[in-house]
Design a protein around this motif. Structure first.
Motif, short mmCIF file in Angstrom:
data_model
loop_
_atom_site.label_atom_id
_atom_site.label_comp_id
_atom_site.label_asym_id
_atom_site.label_seq_id
_atom_site.Cartn_x
_atom_site.Cartn_y
_atom_site.Cartn_z
N MET A 1 42.40 42.40 53.71
CA MET A 1 41.26 41.44 53.54
C MET A 1 39.84 41.94 53.83
O MET A 1 39.87 42.51 54.94
N LEU A 2 38.92 41.56 53.10
CA LEU A 2 37.56 42.10 53.35
C LEU A 2 37.21 41.46 54.88
O LEU A 2 37.20 40.27 54.94
N GLU A 3 36.63 41.94 55.62
CA GLU A 3 36.21 41.59 56.95
C GLU A 3 34.78 40.86 56.93
O GLU A 3 34.73 39.96 57.74
N ALA A 19 36.00 30.39 38.21
CA ALA A 19 37.63 30.59 38.23
C ALA A 19 37.86 32.10 38.06
O ALA A 19 38.70 32.45 38.70
N TYR A 20 36.91 32.83 37.25
CA TYR A 20 37.15 34.36 37.23
C TYR A 20 36.81 35.02 38.61
O TYR A 20 37.92 35.85 38.96
N LEU A 25 39.07 38.16 42.81
CA LEU A 25 39.23 38.45 44.34
C LEU A 25 40.36 38.18 45.13
O LEU A 25 40.53 38.37 46.34
N ALA A 26 41.21 37.38 44.46
CA ALA A 26 42.42 36.81 45.24
C ALA A 26 43.20 37.93 45.81
O ALA A 26 43.58 38.93 45.50
N LEU A 150 37.15 46.97 44.10
CA LEU A 150 37.42 46.54 45.44
C LEU A 150 37.89 47.57 46.32
O LEU A 150 37.47 47.87 47.54
N VAL A 151 38.62 48.63 45.76
CA VAL A 151 38.83 49.99 46.53
C VAL A 151 37.70 50.64 46.84
O VAL A 151 37.40 51.02 48.05
#
Length: 261
Positions: A1-3, A19-20, A25-26, A150-151
């Motif tokens: 999880m992003l800190e 919603a997107y 990001l879920a 995200l990576v």
């Protein structure tokens, strides 16, 4: 999880955008949506009054950065940023010459959507100052994720320059760093004199958010130009991330901008 906090400036009518982002990001990021100050929810005349003289004063203080940006979108696209600005400065343009040759820099009133977005950015700065983290990501709700976002973001956050105040993550308006721009830790290109590309998505340091709030600028320029004005007015260490971490949905024609009304 992003800190670090991930703040999203959100116009509540953009249901599909929220919603997107929640889906994209879920499990990795918990976005905090800033939904205050939507257009139509506050008295416009209390938040903003068109002041042509102040508009010109502020934009003329960064005219070299603004004009250099247009040159870098065209024939100077492969030139380092500082060299593009140097070319414009060598012209010693007066205000009259600037407005004659670059009428797009002339005073123009903001739309309600533009005023709303500026106010949402201010709220984000306040949230950053109030939090424990040393920095936060601030995104507008037209930010889009690439498959690698995200990576790659994790890599970026592990290599942040020590002196940064603001790091542009989503680019836009045809501006990219090139060989010759000072680079730190492979991904971060120092932009001096400072300017943003767009205000779509950036990492903002807590101490710099505090300085922007202290400057307490009136609502005069749209969010993109306001940031470049503030960077130069109070001094900022600005970087552009390359490759881009995120995309700017409105610039990419994925979304229609909310700012025209």
């Amino acid at each position: 999880m992003l800190e670090c906090p991930f703040l999203v400036l959100h116009y509540k009518k953009n249901l599909e955008r929220k919603a997107y982002l929640e889906r994209a990001l879920a499990g990795r990021v918990i976005p905090m949506f800033i939904e205050d100050m939507d257009q139509g929810e506050f008295p416009l005349d209390q938040a903003y009054r068109f002041d042509p003289a102040l508009f010109v004063q502020q934009i003329m203080s960064v005219k070299e950065c603004m004009i250099a940006g247009t040159l870098k979108q065209g024939r100077l696209r492969n030139w380092p940023w500082a060299e593009c600005v140097r070319v414009v400065r060598s012209l010693h343009l007066t205000t009259e010459q600037t407005l004659r040759d670059h009428p797009w820099l002339g005073p123009q009133p903001l739309t309600p959507g533009e005023v709303s977005l500026v106010l949402k950015h201010r709220i984000a700065w306040e949230r950053i100052v109030e939090q424990d983290s040393d920095y936060a990501i601030v995104a507008e709700d037209d930010v889009v994720l690439f498959d690698h976002s995200l990576v790659y973001l994790s890599t970026v956050l592990a290599k942040l320059p020590d002196d940064f105040d603001y790091i542009d993550l989503a680019g836009g308006v045809g501006l990219s760093a090139v060989r010759g721009d000072p680079v730190v830790n492979s991904h971060f290109f120092k932009i001096d004199p400072p300017r943003d590309r767009t205000s779509c998505c950036a990492i903002i340091r807590k101490r710099f958010a505090h300085r922007m709030l202290e400057a307490d600028p009136r609502v005069v320029l749209g969010s993109d130009w306001m940031l470049t004005y503030l960077f130069n007015a109070i001094g900022a260490n600005v970087y552009w991330a390359e490759p881009l971490v995120f995309g700017h949905g409105s610039q990419m024609q994925i979304y229609r901008s909310n700012l025209i009304t």
